[in-house]
Scaffold this active site. Sequence first.
Site, PDB file in Angstrom:
ATOM      1  N   TYR A  63       0.828  -1.212   0.000  1.00 38.52           N
ATOM      2  CA  TYR A  63       0.000   0.000   0.000  1.00 38.52           C
ATOM      3  C   TYR A  63       0.861   1.260   0.000  1.00 38.52           C
ATOM      4  O   TYR A  63       1.876   1.307   0.687  1.00 38.52           O
ATOM      5  CB  TYR A  63      -0.900   0.024   1.245  1.00 38.52           C
ATOM      6  CG  TYR A  63      -1.812   1.225   1.255  1.00 38.52           C
ATOM      7  CD1 TYR A  63      -2.979   1.212   0.506  1.00 38.52           C
ATOM      8  CD2 TYR A  63      -1.478   2.371   1.968  1.00 38.52           C
ATOM      9  CE1 TYR A  63      -3.804   2.329   0.477  1.00 38.52           C
ATOM     10  CE2 TYR A  63      -2.304   3.486   1.938  1.00 38.52           C
ATOM     11  CZ  TYR A  63      -3.469   3.458   1.191  1.00 38.52           C
ATOM     12  OH  TYR A  63      -4.283   4.561   1.156  1.00 38.52           O
ATOM     13  N   TRP A  93       1.239   5.632  -1.779  1.00 39.55           N
ATOM     14  CA  TRP A  93       0.909   6.601  -2.819  1.00 39.55           C
ATOM     15  C   TRP A  93       1.915   6.657  -3.954  1.00 39.55           C
ATOM     16  O   TRP A  93       1.620   7.250  -4.995  1.00 39.55           O
ATOM     17  CB  TRP A  93       0.731   7.978  -2.194  1.00 39.55           C
ATOM     18  CG  TRP A  93      -0.696   8.258  -1.890  1.00 39.55           C
ATOM     19  CD1 TRP A  93      -1.500   7.556  -1.036  1.00 39.55           C
ATOM     20  CD2 TRP A  93      -1.493   9.298  -2.445  1.00 39.55           C
ATOM     21  NE1 TRP A  93      -2.754   8.108  -1.033  1.00 39.55           N
ATOM     22  CE2 TRP A  93      -2.773   9.183  -1.881  1.00 39.55           C
ATOM     23  CE3 TRP A  93      -1.252  10.316  -3.351  1.00 39.55           C
ATOM     24  CZ2 TRP A  93      -3.809  10.056  -2.211  1.00 39.55           C
ATOM     25  CZ3 TRP A  93      -2.286  11.184  -3.673  1.00 39.55           C
ATOM     26  CH2 TRP A  93      -3.555  11.040  -3.111  1.00 39.55           C
TER      27      TRP A  93
HETATM   28  N1  LIG Z   1      -2.326   8.297  12.335  1.00 40.63           N
HETATM   29  C1  LIG Z   1      -2.682   8.375  11.050  1.00 40.63           C
HETATM   30  N2  LIG Z   1      -2.119   7.572  10.134  1.00 40.63           N
HETATM   31  C2  LIG Z   1      -2.471   7.669   8.828  1.00 40.63           C
HETATM   32  C3  LIG Z   1      -3.431   8.607   8.415  1.00 40.63           C
HETATM   33  C4  LIG Z   1      -4.026   9.443   9.409  1.00 40.63           C
HETATM   34  O1  LIG Z   1      -4.907  10.269   9.120  1.00 40.63           O
HETATM   35  N3  LIG Z   1      -3.618   9.308  10.702  1.00 40.63           N
HETATM   36  N4  LIG Z   1      -3.785   8.690   7.082  1.00 40.63           N
HETATM   37  C5  LIG Z   1      -3.620   7.481   6.280  1.00 40.63           C
HETATM   38  C6  LIG Z   1      -3.801   7.718   4.861  1.00 40.63           C
HETATM   39  S1  LIG Z   1      -5.297   8.406   4.378  1.00 40.63           S
HETATM   40  C7  LIG Z   1      -2.890   7.336   3.923  1.00 40.63           C
HETATM   41  S2  LIG Z   1      -3.311   7.458   2.257  1.00 40.63           S
HETATM   42  C8  LIG Z   1      -1.601   6.754   4.293  1.00 40.63           C
HETATM   43  C9  LIG Z   1      -0.433   7.180   3.393  1.00 40.63           C
HETATM   44  O2  LIG Z   1       0.623   6.294   3.504  1.00 40.63           O
HETATM   45  P1  LIG Z   1       1.685   6.092   2.330  1.00 40.63           P
HETATM   46  O3  LIG Z   1       1.043   6.238   1.001  1.00 40.63           O
HETATM   47  O4  LIG Z   1       2.419   4.838   2.612  1.00 40.63           O
HETATM   48  O5  LIG Z   1       2.635   7.339   2.583  1.00 40.63           O
HETATM   49  P2  LIG Z   1       3.709   8.024   1.625  1.00 40.63           P
HETATM   50  O6  LIG Z   1       4.582   8.839   2.496  1.00 40.63           O
HETATM   51  O7  LIG Z   1       3.016   8.729   0.509  1.00 40.63           O
HETATM   52  O8  LIG Z   1       4.543   6.780   1.082  1.00 40.63           O
HETATM   53  C10 LIG Z   1       4.971   6.672  -0.220  1.00 40.63           C
HETATM   54  C11 LIG Z   1       6.397   6.132  -0.217  1.00 40.63           C
HETATM   55  O9  LIG Z   1       6.743   5.855  -1.565  1.00 40.63           O
HETATM   56  C12 LIG Z   1       8.060   6.329  -1.815  1.00 40.63           C
HETATM   57  N5  LIG Z   1       8.167   6.586  -3.255  1.00 40.63           N
HETATM   58  C13 LIG Z   1       7.878   7.710  -3.947  1.00 40.63           C
HETATM   59  N6  LIG Z   1       8.113   7.531  -5.252  1.00 40.63           N
HETATM   60  C14 LIG Z   1       8.548   6.264  -5.394  1.00 40.63           C
HETATM   61  C15 LIG Z   1       8.929   5.483  -6.537  1.00 40.63           C
HETATM   62  O10 LIG Z   1       8.920   5.923  -7.663  1.00 40.63           O
HETATM   63  N7  LIG Z   1       9.276   4.185  -6.293  1.00 40.63           N
HETATM   64  C16 LIG Z   1       9.295   3.648  -5.045  1.00 40.63           C
HETATM   65  N8  LIG Z   1       9.638   2.367  -4.911  1.00 40.63           N
HETATM   66  N9  LIG Z   1       8.964   4.378  -3.959  1.00 40.63           N
HETATM   67  C17 LIG Z   1       8.585   5.661  -4.144  1.00 40.63           C
HETATM   68  C18 LIG Z   1       8.188   7.554  -0.954  1.00 40.63           C
HETATM   69  O11 LIG Z   1       9.561   7.868  -0.717  1.00 40.63           O
HETATM   70  C19 LIG Z   1       7.417   7.134   0.298  1.00 40.63           C
HETATM   71  O12 LIG Z   1       8.247   6.555   1.246  1.00 40.63           O
HETATM   72  O13 LIG Z   1      -1.295   7.080   5.651  1.00 40.63           O
HETATM   73  C20 LIG Z   1      -2.345   6.697   6.541  1.00 40.63           C
HETATM   74  N10 LIG Z   1      -1.900   6.828   7.921  1.00 40.63           N
HETATM   75  N1  LIG Z   2      -1.270  18.520   2.336  1.00 41.73           N
HETATM   76  C1  LIG Z   2      -1.732  17.249   2.304  1.00 41.73           C
HETATM   77  N2  LIG Z   2      -2.954  16.993   1.789  1.00 41.73           N
HETATM   78  C2  LIG Z   2      -3.439  15.735   1.773  1.00 41.73           C
HETATM   79  C3  LIG Z   2      -2.684  14.646   2.247  1.00 41.73           C
HETATM   80  C4  LIG Z   2      -1.388  14.934   2.797  1.00 41.73           C
HETATM   81  O1  LIG Z   2      -0.670  14.036   3.266  1.00 41.73           O
HETATM   82  N3  LIG Z   2      -0.955  16.232   2.801  1.00 41.73           N
HETATM   83  N4  LIG Z   2      -3.194  13.353   2.172  1.00 41.73           N
HETATM   84  C5  LIG Z   2      -4.283  13.119   1.246  1.00 41.73           C
HETATM   85  C6  LIG Z   2      -4.978  11.854   1.529  1.00 41.73           C
HETATM   86  S1  LIG Z   2      -4.211  10.397   1.062  1.00 41.73           S
HETATM   87  C7  LIG Z   2      -6.213  11.786   2.069  1.00 41.73           C
HETATM   88  S2  LIG Z   2      -6.981  10.275   2.256  1.00 41.73           S
HETATM   89  C8  LIG Z   2      -6.925  12.995   2.481  1.00 41.73           C
HETATM   90  C9  LIG Z   2      -7.459  12.778   3.892  1.00 41.73           C
HETATM   91  O2  LIG Z   2      -8.464  13.615   4.190  1.00 41.73           O
HETATM   92  P1  LIG Z   2      -8.946  13.696   5.704  1.00 41.73           P
HETATM   93  O3  LIG Z   2      -8.797  12.393   6.356  1.00 41.73           O
HETATM   94  O4  LIG Z   2     -10.289  14.294   5.725  1.00 41.73           O
HETATM   95  O5  LIG Z   2      -7.857  14.728   6.247  1.00 41.73           O
HETATM   96  P2  LIG Z   2      -7.347  15.065   7.715  1.00 41.73           P
HETATM   97  O6  LIG Z   2      -6.515  16.296   7.566  1.00 41.73           O
HETATM   98  O7  LIG Z   2      -6.694  13.893   8.322  1.00 41.73           O
HETATM   99  O8  LIG Z   2      -8.653  15.387   8.529  1.00 41.73           O
HETATM  100  C10 LIG Z   2      -9.435  16.532   8.249  1.00 41.73           C
HETATM  101  C11 LIG Z   2      -9.853  17.179   9.535  1.00 41.73           C
HETATM  102  O9  LIG Z   2     -10.822  16.405  10.195  1.00 41.73           O
HETATM  103  C12 LIG Z   2     -10.879  16.861  11.542  1.00 41.73           C
HETATM  104  N5  LIG Z   2     -11.336  15.791  12.403  1.00 41.73           N
HETATM  105  C13 LIG Z   2     -10.619  14.780  12.927  1.00 41.73           C
HETATM  106  N6  LIG Z   2     -11.407  13.984  13.690  1.00 41.73           N
HETATM  107  C14 LIG Z   2     -12.641  14.528  13.639  1.00 41.73           C
HETATM  108  C15 LIG Z   2     -13.892  14.170  14.223  1.00 41.73           C
HETATM  109  O10 LIG Z   2     -14.039  13.166  14.932  1.00 41.73           O
HETATM  110  N7  LIG Z   2     -14.952  14.962  13.929  1.00 41.73           N
HETATM  111  C16 LIG Z   2     -14.842  16.068  13.154  1.00 41.73           C
HETATM  112  N8  LIG Z   2     -15.932  16.762  12.900  1.00 41.73           N
HETATM  113  N9  LIG Z   2     -13.673  16.430  12.611  1.00 41.73           N
HETATM  114  C17 LIG Z   2     -12.595  15.670  12.840  1.00 41.73           C
HETATM  115  C18 LIG Z   2      -9.470  17.272  11.891  1.00 41.73           C
HETATM  116  O11 LIG Z   2      -9.481  18.519  12.541  1.00 41.73           O
HETATM  117  C19 LIG Z   2      -8.747  17.265  10.563  1.00 41.73           C
HETATM  118  O12 LIG Z   2      -7.945  18.403  10.343  1.00 41.73           O
HETATM  119  O13 LIG Z   2      -6.053  14.119   2.500  1.00 41.73           O
HETATM  120  C20 LIG Z   2      -5.306  14.241   1.303  1.00 41.73           C
HETATM  121  N10 LIG Z   2      -4.691  15.536   1.275  1.00 41.73           N
HETATM  122 MO   LIG Z   3      -5.291   8.662   2.037  1.00 37.42          MO
END
Ligand SMILES: Nc1nc2c(c(=O)[nH]1)N[C@H]1C(S)=C(S)[C@@H](COP(=O)(O)OP(=O)(O)OC[C@H]3O[C@@H](n4cnc5c(=O)[nH]c(N)nc54)[C@H](O)[C@@H]3O)O[C@H]1N2
Ligand SMILES: Nc1nc2c(c(=O)[nH]1)N[C@H]1C(S)=C(S)[C@@H](COP(=O)(O)OP(=O)(O)OC[C@H]3O[C@@H](n4cnc5c(=O)[nH]c(N)nc54)[C@H](O)[C@@H]3O)O[C@H]1N2
Ligand SMILES: [Mo]
Length: 763
Positions: free
Chosen positions: A107, A109
């Site tokens: 998993y 991005w």
């Molecule tokens: N506590 C907490 N944890 C969360 C979340 C949260 O809200 N709270 N959000 C979750 C969500 S929504 C998501 S989507 C995940 C994201 O989790 P990930 O998608 O695993 O996070 P990234 O840092 O985007 O990891 C991408 C990795 O790919 C590597 N990479 C980039 N380009 C390349 C390439 O060309 N080849 C290879 N082999 N590697 C490459 C980057 O260096 C990086 O280490 O995290 C989740 N974890």
């Molecule tokens: N700059 C930046 N943008 C991103 C990403 C990133 O890594 N960096 N990741 C991308 C990805 S993979 C995803 S999936 C999306 C994720 O999108 P989300 O999961 O929606 O993003 P978050 O910033 O984790 O959360 C949004 C807000 O929800 C509020 N929140 C948390 N818990 C609660 C709750 O129980 N109730 C309410 N009402 N609000 C709450 C928090 O204040 C938080 O700032 O973002 C995307 N956009």
């Molecule tokens: Mo995500």
Amino acid sequence: MTDSDFRPHSSHWGAFTAAWRDGELVVRPHPEDPDPNRILQNFPRALRHEARIARPMIRRGWLEDGPGADPRRGRDDYVAVSWDRALDLLARELGRTAPERIFGGSYGWSSAGRFHHAQSQVHRFLNTALGGYVRSVNSYSAGAAGVILPHVLGPLESVSRRNVTWDQVAEHSEVVLAFGGLALKNSMVAGGGISKHVERRSMQAAAARGCAFVGVGPLRDDMPAEARAEWLTITPNTDAALMLALMHTLVAAGLHDRGFLDRYTAGWPVLEAYLLGREDGQPKDAAWAAPITGISADRIAALARSLAGRRVLVTVSHSLQRAEHGEQPVWAGIALAAVLGQIGLPGGGFNYALGALGHTGRRYNAVSTAALPQGRNGVGAYIPVARISDMLLNPGAAFEYNGQHLTYPDIGLVYWAGGNPFHHHQDLNRLREAFRRVDTLVVHELAWTATARHADIVLPVTMTLEREDIGSSQTDPLMVAMHKLAEPYGEARDDYAIFADLAARLGREQAFTEGRSARDWLRHLYGRTADDLRAKGHDAPDFDSFWQAGHLMLPEGPDDGGILGAFRRDPEADPLPTPSGKVEVASATIAGFGYDDCPGHPAWIAPRDVPEPGAPLRLVANQPATRLHSQFDFGGHSAEMKRRGREVMRIHPDDAGARGIADGDIVRLFNARGACLAAAEVTDGVMPGVVQLPTGAWYDPEDPAEDGSLCVHGNPNVLTRDAGTSRLAQGCTGQLTTVEVERFTGNLPPVKAFTPPGALAAE
Ligand SMILES: Nc1nc2c(c(=O)[nH]1)N[C@H]1C(S)=C(S)[C@@H](COP(=O)(O)OP(=O)(O)OC[C@H]3O[C@@H](n4cnc5c(=O)[nH]c(N)nc54)[C@H](O)[C@@H]3O)O[C@H]1N2
Ligand SMILES: Nc1nc2c(c(=O)[nH]1)N[C@H]1C(S)=C(S)[C@@H](COP(=O)(O)OP(=O)(O)OC[C@H]3O[C@@H](n4cnc5c(=O)[nH]c(N)nc54)[C@H](O)[C@@H]3O)O[C@H]1N2
Ligand SMILES: [Mo]
């Protein structure tokens, strides 16, 4: 340096052009992007940063003692080896491991280009060269929503991306009730790339027309200033209770849309009985919800009345469902929009995760953009993506998921390319334990992430700037010819080249490459879009012209509300793809699963993870503003926004004062699972009782040899719980947990996250 020196490229956080000046890469956002972002500025310093991996590396314990469970993972030295040696060893391991014992979910991005997308590459390789792998389903983004939505409204994509557009919000919405907000920091990002960040100006236009935005959540900046929103603070993970009380108030006052409920929904009598307390003797009224949510009964009742009879859009962010019982706020939000009778109207109804990413609120392209074909996976076993530690720690154990009884497979080899589980997974001390169990952990990375530091075989890959690709997303019309801007770092190679060489060693080169070079694949993938354009009557330049122009604008499809709009216009002709063909405000299917943690109608189920004496504060671990997840945490913009090299934790003045914490202090966050350091920012932009520490600071244990060691850098996933949302979806619950915070008074340990691990001389 002239404009013509700037060459096009793209990233998940925006299309851009770049050129070299005095040995520095200069990055300029796409000229037509009305609201570009600073994440782009992580690139220049990241390109040649010492955190990059220069050579293939093998963990010493694995090289000397062979594959097997090993407690040294995460604290061992690495031995630099030649590419031939690394690939020979890896091909041997792959050749003798059954596909049923290989976990290739991988998993993550990856990068924006559609060909070098590492996750697609690894899946294609495992399928074509080995016959398959144990996969993962769903995402960390929408783990709960992705499973419940098809039962009750429609597929995730239809409810999230092909639904209400920002143009409709600007023109039609009268109230936008945004649970979890519409933070601009989040819509900066869109997988595959984005050329126009339109959210700010759309909300500005709507507000200027008189649309009222209400941002429900713990942080003020979850809504942009341009929306002129009311900030309604709510106790985290209680939104479902607020939604139920809003519905109750509307029903009790006879303000619900009976015509809509009759014609367009299934299960209303079941939900109504629950709301009115016929089931459990407890009406879900405003007085009931007030102590749960921390919002007064008067305020709840007034909010409910302000919604009746107006064009209301209810949005529920991903964050709400990335928590215990995360299915409930999604389902209750849908039910609220149904009670208001708004589903399927322009600028109204329900839009899951509008604004959470730059994919939402846009029109789809009228033509498809090609993705790398993945081949066929001959292995049936899978896990819901966030059950990785459970799987590795409990091979053979039974678990439930979406009405099925499943068993965790017994994994010997884990293959990761394009993701960072030490970023994305919860309870990292438990994840370390899990990764110690496998025989072999293979990681392709461009930099020494904590995941790479736990791997047995570390293969250095190029970063996007070091190769050609095509950038494209279905929700952005700009297709980008991503030109190569730099030579590979050290001995780094493309994921594709690595897999091609491995496939050759396994006698499967032709199956994997189909005889194409990387450039040939770009031509091939472009050809599919060009064919589709011509088939639909549009002009399509040949590949070389596209490449020279640097971009191609694709035609956009209609703004018609997708399946929800069609259903609203004619529910008999265009039923929803749910069992009843209607909006299921109660579901016989889900009720039939018999899960007490996800019953047959939206419900309030009190979470287990609530403040207690040892952990009295709620931690919001949300997405970072300064980077995408953990990517280029060592880049310029991300590094500049830290304080004393640590990630910034925000805390309300009352909570800071009670603990003697001043702005800029280094603090220690801790709970039963772990501890980390961060730098405190004291601000009333966070509600009392809540602290916020974004994800993405690289995990950096003070003493890697010690279990449960303090993360000195500020990775909140040492604190979060590793538990599924419910038996229905088994989604990630990492957004919220509970912690205590104290001023850190010891000697400040250095941040070592970006210093490569101890390397021994080459073999
Ligand atoms: N506590 C907490 N944890 C969360 C979340 C949260 O809200 N709270 N959000 C979750 C969500 S929504 C998501 S989507 C995940 C994201 O989790 P990930 O998608 O695993 O996070 P990234 O840092 O985007 O990891 C991408 C990795 O790919 C590597 N990479 C980039 N380009 C390349 C390439 O060309 N080849 C290879 N082999 N590697 C490459 C980057 O260096 C990086 O280490 O995290 C989740 N974890
Ligand atoms: N700059 C930046 N943008 C991103 C990403 C990133 O890594 N960096 N990741 C991308 C990805 S993979 C995803 S999936 C999306 C994720 O999108 P989300 O999961 O929606 O993003 P978050 O910033 O984790 O959360 C949004 C807000 O929800 C509020 N929140 C948390 N818990 C609660 C709750 O129980 N109730 C309410 N009402 N609000 C709450 C928090 O204040 C938080 O700032 O973002 C995307 N956009
Ligand atoms: Mo995500």
